[in-house]
Design a protein around this motif. Structure first.
Motif, short mmCIF file in Angstrom:
data_model
loop_
_atom_site.label_atom_id
_atom_site.label_comp_id
_atom_site.label_asym_id
_atom_site.label_seq_id
_atom_site.Cartn_x
_atom_site.Cartn_y
_atom_site.Cartn_z
N ARG A 170 -101.13 -10.39 108.81
CA ARG A 170 -102.31 -8.95 109.59
C ARG A 170 -102.96 -8.50 108.70
O ARG A 170 -103.95 -8.20 108.73
N ARG A 193 -102.71 -18.58 114.27
CA ARG A 193 -101.83 -17.85 114.34
C ARG A 193 -101.51 -16.57 113.41
O ARG A 193 -101.92 -17.09 112.93
N LEU A 195 -98.67 -13.26 111.12
CA LEU A 195 -97.69 -13.07 111.37
C LEU A 195 -97.53 -11.34 110.75
O LEU A 195 -98.72 -11.22 109.66
N ALA A 248 -94.95 -17.44 114.42
CA ALA A 248 -96.39 -16.05 114.66
C ALA A 248 -97.47 -16.62 116.01
O ALA A 248 -96.69 -17.32 116.68
N THR A 249 -98.25 -15.14 115.94
CA THR A 249 -99.03 -15.31 117.25
C THR A 249 -99.95 -15.57 117.36
O THR A 249 -100.54 -15.80 116.51
N SER A 275 -104.84 -11.59 122.57
CA SER A 275 -104.21 -12.47 120.88
C SER A 275 -104.35 -11.78 120.43
O SER A 275 -103.39 -11.06 119.21
N VAL A 278 -101.36 -8.61 120.78
CA VAL A 278 -100.28 -9.21 120.10
C VAL A 278 -99.71 -9.09 118.40
O VAL A 278 -98.65 -9.71 118.17
N ALA A 279 -101.12 -9.34 118.27
CA ALA A 279 -100.80 -10.08 116.54
C ALA A 279 -101.28 -8.21 115.64
O ALA A 279 -100.45 -8.61 114.93
N ALA A 317 -97.46 -6.86 125.88
CA ALA A 317 -96.85 -8.19 125.05
C ALA A 317 -95.96 -9.26 125.58
O ALA A 317 -96.09 -10.21 125.70
N TYR A 318 -95.17 -8.34 125.56
CA TYR A 318 -93.86 -9.33 126.83
C TYR A 318 -94.12 -9.95 127.72
O TYR A 318 -94.38 -11.66 127.90
N ALA A 321 -97.32 -12.89 127.01
CA ALA A 321 -96.70 -14.04 127.12
C ALA A 321 -95.32 -14.95 127.56
O ALA A 321 -95.71 -16.13 127.41
N ILE A 326 -101.59 -15.76 126.97
CA ILE A 326 -102.15 -16.07 125.57
C ILE A 326 -101.96 -17.47 125.04
O ILE A 326 -100.88 -18.12 124.92
#
Length: 326
Positions: A170, A193, A195, A248-249, A275, A278-279, A317-318, A321, A326
């Motif tokens: 990140r 992705r 992290l 990872a996102t 995206s 959430v990251a 975010a939840y 997903a 995303i």
């Protein structure tokens, strides 16, 4: 300069002279170039064989005129380029066979230590140029040898069908221009992705070779790296990557279409916004990436929270997903 495709310097000079004159006889060319007539005739035969010269008329002693060079010489250049590509692939394969053989007979060749930023860059480029199936990356902040914008080999590999999976730390996305570089890669086909933290810097090519940077050399201060061949150590590094990949996102590009599904579907800009959100990318960086104000980012997130039926950012975010946004 054209000797690489079989045209000698004398032949090239003769052709250039004929191009300047447009039409000329053998004697005129011999006089201009101060060469024997026999030498000019031999050079013209070579140029005719390559489709670069034709008679200007039907008479046996008609003067000569040049033809455009792009088609005959372009075809020769293409054949030369294809031969070089085939040779490079053969050298890459032979090098891998050599290293594999040395590793089988000598444990010291299991791990090769290289030193120097330039050496590390060249090894990473060679590995990507020779990649056939997949390249895996752990991309941490402050790269030691190769910044994202310098990795042009990735786009060539993607174009020939090599799969790229990259996990970005990140902190790296907060560096100037980093988000644009990631987005460019995703639009080209990279799977990206994010992290919060990564344990090491790492590149793995085709599941056969890994490059893992080491601490800088004590004497020179230059970065070093371990090049690891097929072994249980390599298997462990691949497993390390896969475990982090699952956590990872995903990062999406605004240029990529969303899958059609039931219910509400975010548009391309909203998908890109989600995206990055959430990251864990800060609102200010998201705004810079999307070319909008920070307040616009906050408003769009509030609108998405209302659509998702939540009143907190973790809840958004939840739901993003869970609903496959995303």
């Amino acid at each position: 300069m054209l000797d690489v495709i079989g045209l000698t310097p004398d032949d090239e000079e003769l052709y250039r002279c004929l191009v300047r004159l447009t039409v000329a006889s053998v004697d005129e060319l011999a006089e201009r170039l101060d060469r024997p007539r026999a030498a000019i005739l031999g050079g013209l035969d070579a140029l005719r064989a390559r489709g670069l010269v034709v008679p200007a008329g039907p008479e046996p002693d008609a003067p000569l005129r040049p033809l455009a060079p792009d088609i005959p010489l372009g075809a020769a250049l293409l054949r030369r380029q294809e031969a070089l590509e085939a040779a490079r692939a053969a050298v890459t394969q032979l090098t891998e066979e050599y290293r594999a053989g040395m590793r089988r007979h000598n444990a010291d060749h299991l791990v090769e230590v290289i030193t120097g930023a330039q050496v590390l860059r060249e090894r990473l480029r060679d590995l990507q140029n020779g990649a056939r199936t997949e390249v895996l990356w752990f991309c941490r902040a402050n790269p030691l040898a190769m910044h994202g914008e310098d990795n042009l080999e990735e786009f060539d590999a993607l174009a020939r069908g090599v799969r790229y999976r990259a996990i970005y730390e990140r902190k790296m996305l907060l560096e100037p221009g980093a988000l644009e570089d990631v987005d460019r890669g995703v639009r080209a086909g990279e799977q990206a992705r994010v992290l919060d933290r990564l344990p090491v810097r790492l590149a793995i090519v085709d599941g056969t070779t890994a490059v893992c940077p080491l601490v800088p050399d004590r004497g020179s201060g230059e970065p070093g790296a371990a090049v690891i061949g097929r072994s249980q150590l390599l298997d462990a590094l691949i497993a390390l990557f896969e475990s982090h990949w699952l956590m990872a996102t995903p990062v999406r590009s605004a240029a990529l279409p969303d899958d059609d599904g039931g219910g509400y579907r975010p548009d391309a800009d909203e998908t890109r916004l989600l995206s990055l959100f959430v990251a864990g990318v800060p609102d200010k960086s998201i705004a810079s990436q999307l070319g909008v104000s920070r307040r616009t980012v906050q408003r769009r997130l509030a609108d998405l929270m209302a659509v998702a039926g939540v009143d907190t950012r973790p809840g958004l975010a939840y739901q993003a997903a869970r609903r496959g946004w995303i």
